[in-house]
Design a protein around this motif. Structure first.
Motif, PDB file in Angstrom:
ATOM      1  N   THR A  54       0.830  -1.203   0.000  1.00 15.50           N
ATOM      2  CA  THR A  54       0.000   0.000   0.000  1.00 15.50           C
ATOM      3  C   THR A  54       0.866   1.256   0.000  1.00 15.50           C
ATOM      4  OG1 THR A  54      -1.817  -1.103   1.154  1.00 15.50           O
ATOM      5  CG2 THR A  54      -1.756   1.292   1.281  1.00 15.50           C
ATOM      6  N   VAL A  55       1.921   1.251   0.803  1.00 16.93           N
ATOM      7  CA  VAL A  55       2.822   2.402   0.874  1.00 16.93           C
ATOM      8  C   VAL A  55       3.508   2.633  -0.468  1.00 16.93           C
ATOM      9  CG1 VAL A  55       4.924   3.328   1.921  1.00 16.93           C
ATOM     10  CG2 VAL A  55       3.207   2.205   3.347  1.00 16.93           C
ATOM     11  N   LYS A  56       4.031   1.576  -1.070  1.00 19.70           N
ATOM     12  CA  LYS A  56       4.727   1.710  -2.360  1.00 19.70           C
ATOM     13  C   LYS A  56       3.770   2.207  -3.445  1.00 19.70           C
ATOM     14  CE  LYS A  56       8.311  -1.798  -1.610  1.00 19.70           C
ATOM     15  NZ  LYS A  56       8.853  -3.090  -2.058  1.00 19.70           N
ATOM     16  N   ARG A  57       2.578   1.611  -3.493  1.00 14.47           N
ATOM     17  CA  ARG A  57       1.608   1.998  -4.518  1.00 14.47           C
ATOM     18  C   ARG A  57       1.185   3.452  -4.352  1.00 14.47           C
ATOM     19  NH1 ARG A  57      -1.807  -1.472  -3.372  1.00 14.47           N
ATOM     20  NH2 ARG A  57      -3.263  -0.182  -2.182  1.00 14.47           N
ATOM     21  N   THR A  58       0.987   3.870  -3.111  1.00 17.07           N
ATOM     22  CA  THR A  58       0.539   5.242  -2.850  1.00 17.07           C
ATOM     23  C   THR A  58       1.614   6.255  -3.208  1.00 17.07           C
ATOM     24  OG1 THR A  58      -0.878   4.443  -1.044  1.00 17.07           O
ATOM     25  CG2 THR A  58      -0.370   6.793  -1.081  1.00 17.07           C
ATOM     26  N   ILE A  59       2.879   5.955  -2.871  1.00 18.44           N
ATOM     27  CA  ILE A  59       3.977   6.861  -3.219  1.00 18.44           C
ATOM     28  C   ILE A  59       4.087   7.007  -4.733  1.00 18.44           C
ATOM     29  CG2 ILE A  59       6.483   7.185  -3.168  1.00 18.44           C
ATOM     30  CD1 ILE A  59       5.164   7.794  -0.522  1.00 18.44           C
ATOM     31  N   ILE A  60       3.955   5.889  -5.456  1.00 14.93           N
ATOM     32  CA  ILE A  60       4.003   5.926  -6.924  1.00 14.93           C
ATOM     33  C   ILE A  60       2.857   6.776  -7.461  1.00 14.93           C
ATOM     34  CG2 ILE A  60       3.716   4.533  -9.014  1.00 14.93           C
ATOM     35  CD1 ILE A  60       5.209   2.280  -7.543  1.00 14.93           C
ATOM     36  N   ASP A  61       1.652   6.613  -6.880  1.00 10.69           N
ATOM     37  CA  ASP A  61       0.492   7.400  -7.307  1.00 10.69           C
ATOM     38  C   ASP A  61       0.718   8.889  -7.046  1.00 10.69           C
ATOM     39  OD1 ASP A  61      -0.792   5.138  -8.141  1.00 10.69           O
ATOM     40  OD2 ASP A  61      -2.033   4.929  -6.342  1.00 10.69           O
ATOM     41  N   PHE A  62       1.276   9.217  -5.879  1.00 14.64           N
ATOM     42  CA  PHE A  62       1.538  10.622  -5.550  1.00 14.64           C
ATOM     43  C   PHE A  62       2.535  11.239  -6.542  1.00 14.64           C
ATOM     44  CE2 PHE A  62       0.454  10.269  -0.730  1.00 14.64           C
ATOM     45  CZ  PHE A  62      -0.888  10.398  -1.043  1.00 14.64           C
ATOM     46  N   LEU A  63       3.541  10.475  -6.936  1.00 17.33           N
ATOM     47  CA  LEU A  63       4.519  10.970  -7.899  1.00 17.33           C
ATOM     48  C   LEU A  63       3.871  11.181  -9.260  1.00 17.33           C
ATOM     49  CD1 LEU A  63       7.567   8.713  -6.956  1.00 17.33           C
ATOM     50  CD2 LEU A  63       7.423  11.182  -6.629  1.00 17.33           C
ATOM     51  N   ARG A  64       3.022  10.237  -9.675  1.00 17.70           N
ATOM     52  CA  ARG A  64       2.368  10.346 -10.976  1.00 17.70           C
ATOM     53  C   ARG A  64       1.377  11.503 -11.009  1.00 17.70           C
ATOM     54  NH1 ARG A  64      -0.155   5.889 -10.983  1.00 17.70           N
ATOM     55  NH2 ARG A  64      -2.250   6.736 -10.690  1.00 17.70           N
ATOM     56  N   GLU A  65       0.707  11.755  -9.884  1.00 12.95           N
ATOM     57  CA  GLU A  65      -0.298  12.817  -9.825  1.00 12.95           C
ATOM     58  C   GLU A  65       0.316  14.188  -9.565  1.00 12.95           C
ATOM     59  OE1 GLU A  65      -3.022  11.540  -6.807  1.00 12.95           O
ATOM     60  OE2 GLU A  65      -3.358   9.602  -7.763  1.00 12.95           O
ATOM     61  N   GLY A  66       1.624  14.238  -9.331  1.00 14.62           N
ATOM     62  CA  GLY A  66       2.273  15.530  -9.112  1.00 14.62           C
ATOM     63  C   GLY A  66       2.165  16.045  -7.696  1.00 14.62           C
ATOM     64  N   ILE A  67       1.670  15.230  -6.774  1.00 18.57           N
ATOM     65  CA  ILE A  67       1.581  15.643  -5.368  1.00 18.57           C
ATOM     66  C   ILE A  67       2.968  15.630  -4.733  1.00 18.57           C
ATOM     67  CG2 ILE A  67       0.603  15.036  -3.114  1.00 18.57           C
ATOM     68  CD1 ILE A  67      -1.788  13.860  -4.612  1.00 18.57           C
ATOM     69  N   LEU A  68       3.788  14.655  -5.128  1.00 15.89           N
ATOM     70  CA  LEU A  68       5.173  14.561  -4.679  1.00 15.89           C
ATOM     71  C   LEU A  68       6.100  14.651  -5.888  1.00 15.89           C
ATOM     72  CD1 LEU A  68       5.260  11.581  -2.114  1.00 15.89           C
ATOM     73  CD2 LEU A  68       5.311  14.001  -1.579  1.00 15.89           C
ATOM     74  N   ILE A  69       7.312  15.146  -5.685  1.00 18.89           N
ATOM     75  CA  ILE A  69       8.357  15.063  -6.698  1.00 18.89           C
ATOM     76  C   ILE A  69       9.652  14.662  -5.998  1.00 18.89           C
ATOM     77  CG2 ILE A  69       7.350  16.757  -8.270  1.00 18.89           C
ATOM     78  CD1 ILE A  69       9.308  18.806  -7.191  1.00 18.89           C
ATOM     79  N   GLU A  70      10.519  13.970  -6.713  1.00 17.13           N
ATOM     80  CA  GLU A  70      11.818  13.583  -6.181  1.00 17.13           C
ATOM     81  C   GLU A  70      12.807  14.725  -6.403  1.00 17.13           C
ATOM     82  OE1 GLU A  70      13.135   9.925  -7.811  1.00 17.13           O
ATOM     83  OE2 GLU A  70      11.386   8.773  -7.136  1.00 17.13           O
ATOM     84  N   THR A  71      13.530  15.092  -5.357  1.00 16.34           N
ATOM     85  CA  THR A  71      14.486  16.207  -5.462  1.00 16.34           C
ATOM     86  C   THR A  71      15.931  15.770  -5.254  1.00 16.34           C
ATOM     87  OG1 THR A  71      14.194  16.724  -3.103  1.00 16.34           O
ATOM     88  CG2 THR A  71      12.761  17.868  -4.686  1.00 16.34           C
ATOM     89  N   GLY A  72      16.161  14.493  -4.952  1.00  9.57           N
ATOM     90  CA  GLY A  72      17.526  14.023  -4.752  1.00  9.57           C
ATOM     91  C   GLY A  72      17.557  12.710  -4.004  1.00  9.57           C
ATOM     92  N   ARG A  73      18.753  12.338  -3.589  1.00  8.41           N
ATOM     93  CA  ARG A  73      18.932  11.101  -2.836  1.00  8.41           C
ATOM     94  C   ARG A  73      19.873  11.347  -1.665  1.00  8.41           C
ATOM     95  NH1 ARG A  73      19.671   6.463  -7.580  1.00  8.41           N
ATOM     96  NH2 ARG A  73      17.584   6.703  -8.525  1.00  8.41           N
ATOM     97  N   ILE A  86       6.746  17.924  -1.213  1.00  8.83           N
ATOM     98  CA  ILE A  86       5.308  18.038  -1.433  1.00  8.83           C
ATOM     99  C   ILE A  86       5.054  19.300  -2.250  1.00  8.83           C
ATOM    100  CG2 ILE A  86       3.066  18.374  -0.320  1.00  8.83           C
ATOM    101  CD1 ILE A  86       4.084  16.795   2.064  1.00  8.83           C
ATOM    102  N   VAL A  87       4.357  19.150  -3.379  1.00 12.04           N
ATOM    103  CA  VAL A  87       4.082  20.283  -4.268  1.00 12.04           C
ATOM    104  C   VAL A  87       2.850  21.029  -3.738  1.00 12.04           C
ATOM    105  CG1 VAL A  87       3.603  20.993  -6.637  1.00 12.04           C
ATOM    106  CG2 VAL A  87       5.011  18.971  -6.199  1.00 12.04           C
ATOM    107  N   LEU A  88       3.083  22.187  -3.137  1.00 14.99           N
ATOM    108  CA  LEU A  88       2.008  22.933  -2.480  1.00 14.99           C
ATOM    109  C   LEU A  88       0.942  23.376  -3.479  1.00 14.99           C
ATOM    110  CD1 LEU A  88       4.054  25.125   0.022  1.00 14.99           C
ATOM    111  CD2 LEU A  88       2.791  23.037   0.481  1.00 14.99           C
ATOM    112  N   GLU A  89       1.364  23.772  -4.687  1.00 11.43           N
ATOM    113  CA  GLU A  89       0.390  24.220  -5.692  1.00 11.43           C
ATOM    114  C   GLU A  89      -0.574  23.088  -6.050  1.00 11.43           C
ATOM    115  OE1 GLU A  89       3.631  24.351  -6.017  1.00 11.43           O
ATOM    116  OE2 GLU A  89       4.159  26.492  -5.957  1.00 11.43           O
ATOM    117  N   ARG A  90      -0.028  21.885  -6.140  1.00 12.27           N
ATOM    118  CA  ARG A  90      -0.872  20.726  -6.484  1.00 12.27           C
ATOM    119  C   ARG A  90      -1.828  20.404  -5.339  1.00 12.27           C
ATOM    120  NH1 ARG A  90      -4.104  17.919  -7.514  1.00 12.27           N
ATOM    121  NH2 ARG A  90      -4.137  15.844  -8.431  1.00 12.27           N
ATOM    122  N   VAL A  91      -1.330  20.454  -4.114  1.00 12.11           N
ATOM    123  CA  VAL A  91      -2.190  20.172  -2.954  1.00 12.11           C
ATOM    124  C   VAL A  91      -3.291  21.225  -2.846  1.00 12.11           C
ATOM    125  CG1 VAL A  91      -2.257  20.026  -0.429  1.00 12.11           C
ATOM    126  CG2 VAL A  91      -0.384  18.957  -1.696  1.00 12.11           C
TER     127      VAL A  91
END
Length: 287
Positions: A54-73, A86-91
């Motif tokens: 559930t956690v993995k699927r939700t994180i992938i969904d958030f990335l696809r929907e633009g709610i989250l973006i990856e900024t580094g490692r 977290i993309v505030l404009e999207r939220v």
């Protein structure tokens, strides 16, 4: 920890209890601009007590929907942990949890619009407004009032106007998503062209097969059109470079076909430093 991000996420609908629980956990780790979130999916799973899938699927969904973006490692003992923002404009463009206005009708003892006159014995009048007078009530914005306010952005309106008219739904959300994409760095002209490409592709489709505009922009389906646009531009650049190289080769070899080269092409070749003025003159052309 950022109370601002946590409050912003708490006031939005994310579609399920699991999604809300995960975004609230991530918001608790964010800075005030939504950045600096680094925690493994295993950490999220342990703290939220949700399943790993559930956690993995939700994180992938958030990335696809633009709610989250990856900024580094960030390096860790097990390799690395992805850093999210977290993309505030999207939220902010998501549906709010505020209760809608509900008219309950007339009451038995309705509130009077004007205050009482106060004591008649002392002659002292009451306060100008009663505490529950309508003019002293400041209600939070509701979905109904927010939807009534049009987003005044001619650029976004122009892009949305290119979408299939009978599939435009929730104009305000669609316009907010367009504005968020442009703010994130997508050129308005490219986004407009991507919408036109999708409209042309779906021209022969039945109405049921064309996606509603709010979902189309939410799922970032314009990225496919952008990829096509960039690929076409790259092919055009390669063809142009190949054409220049051929013209330069004619000049170097003093080929008889040089007489077909125009003055503008000669200027372009000299500016590109593919040939020199001396080589042009040696080929019988005017530099």
């Amino acid at each position: 920890m950022s109370w601002r991000i946590a409050n912003e996420c708490a006031e939005r609908r994310f579609g399920s209890a699991a999604r809300k629980q995960i975004i609230m956990f991530l918001a608790d780790k964010a800075s005030d601009d939504g950045s600096g979130i680094w925690c493994s999916k295993g950490t999220i799973q342990r703290h939220t007590e949700l399943s790993e899938s559930t956690v993995k699927r939700t994180i992938i969904d958030f990335l696809r929907e633009g709610i989250l973006i990856e900024t580094g490692r960030r390096h860790c003992k097990n390799g690395y942990t992805v850093i999210y923002r977290i993309v505030l404009e999207r939220v902010a463009s998501m549906e709010t949890t505020a209760e809608p206005d509900i008219m309950t009708g007339f009451t038995v003892d309705p509130v009077q619009p004007d205050p009482g006159a106060g004591s008649t014995v002392t002659g002292v009048r009451g306060s100008r407004w009663t505490p529950n007078h309508p003019k002293t009530i400041h209600k939070p914005p509701t979905r109904r009032r927010e939807a009534s306010a049009e987003v005044e952005d001619p650029e976004s309106e122009k892009i949305l106007a290119a979408y299939p008219e009978d599939r435009i739904r929730d104009r305000r959300t669609s316009l907010c998503l367009i504005a968020a994409a442009v703010k994130a760095g997508v050129k308005p002209d490219d986004l407009l062209e991507a919408v036109k490409i999708y409209a042309e592709e779906g021209e022969g489709y039945t109405r049921r097969k064309v996606c509603f505009s709010d979902n189309w922009f939410k799922m970032r389906r314009w990225e496919k059109g952008l990829a096509q646009i960039w690929a076409d531009r790259e092919k055009a650049r390669e063809a142009e470079a190949k054409g220049r190289a051929s013209l330069a080769e004619w000049i170097h070899e003093r080929h008889p076909l040089c007489r077909h080269i125009t003055n503008r092409q000669i200027e372009d070749l000299i500016a590109s430093k593919l040939v020199t003025p001396e080589q042009v003159r040696a080929a019988g052309l005017r530099a």
